[in-house]
Design a protein around this motif. Sequence first.
Motif, PDB file in Angstrom:
ATOM      1  N   CYS A 138      43.584  32.668  32.134  1.00 28.61           N
ATOM      2  CA  CYS A 138      43.532  34.119  32.308  1.00 28.61           C
ATOM      3  C   CYS A 138      44.712  34.763  31.590  1.00 28.61           C
ATOM      4  O   CYS A 138      45.837  34.267  31.640  1.00 28.61           O
ATOM      5  CB  CYS A 138      43.574  34.451  33.803  1.00 28.61           C
ATOM      6  N   GLU A 168      46.464  38.798  30.545  1.00 28.26           N
ATOM      7  CA  GLU A 168      46.442  40.203  30.945  1.00 28.26           C
ATOM      8  C   GLU A 168      46.291  41.113  29.732  1.00 28.26           C
ATOM      9  O   GLU A 168      46.943  40.913  28.702  1.00 28.26           O
ATOM     10  CB  GLU A 168      47.730  40.564  31.694  1.00 28.26           C
ATOM     11  N   TYR A 227      42.451  40.088  32.607  1.00 30.05           N
ATOM     12  CA  TYR A 227      42.886  40.847  33.780  1.00 30.05           C
ATOM     13  C   TYR A 227      43.639  42.093  33.317  1.00 30.05           C
ATOM     14  O   TYR A 227      44.266  42.091  32.255  1.00 30.05           O
ATOM     15  CB  TYR A 227      43.816  39.955  34.614  1.00 30.05           C
ATOM     16  N   TRP A 262      43.210  47.116  39.884  1.00 34.33           N
ATOM     17  CA  TRP A 262      43.247  45.783  39.293  1.00 34.33           C
ATOM     18  C   TRP A 262      41.815  45.423  38.913  1.00 34.33           C
ATOM     19  O   TRP A 262      40.894  45.575  39.694  1.00 34.33           O
ATOM     20  CB  TRP A 262      43.804  44.767  40.285  1.00 34.33           C
ATOM     21  N   LEU A 297      39.080  42.731  36.366  1.00 34.06           N
ATOM     22  CA  LEU A 297      38.922  41.439  35.712  1.00 34.06           C
ATOM     23  C   LEU A 297      37.619  41.417  34.901  1.00 34.06           C
ATOM     24  O   LEU A 297      36.605  41.961  35.345  1.00 34.06           O
ATOM     25  CB  LEU A 297      38.886  40.324  36.779  1.00 34.06           C
TER      26      LEU A 297
END
Length: 162
Positions: A82, A84, A120, A157, A159
Amino acid sequence: MQSNAVLRKVRKKDNLPLARMIRQVFEEHDAPQTGTVYSDPTTDDLYGLFRKTGSVLWVTEIDGTAAGCCGIYPTEGLESDCVELVKYYLAETARGKGTGRQLMEKCIASARELGYRKLYLESLPHFSKAVNIYEKLGFHKLGRPLGNSGHTTCNIWMLLDL
């Protein structure tokens, strides 16, 4: 994207103009300055920040001036697959011309090329237009933050499965 725009990786000379542009976007949207990118000291050295392996910052240059940016960064505390999505900001003069979408698509492609499986991001209600773009691209909202970005004021937040 505008015909006079160039999409390229961040250069050291971009540090000051990008930091100014990012802070201007926060001021324009009356977004919080503490606990966000606005007060993050790394905002003043984006070139240095994005020297880290597994990261990249794309810059839109219009008529020789940095007018937007968007990057991916392997934030501490995220799972290894993952990354960001970070520093997605556009100067007012660069908005509404497809520039933002091209930056976003380039970051998604970069994340895939670097082997990440999830993308993310953190945001604020002040940037609702960007949040709408994220949702259209398939990001879904989460109930809590992932990783340790240090941006404690962010309360959205999201994803995306790549």
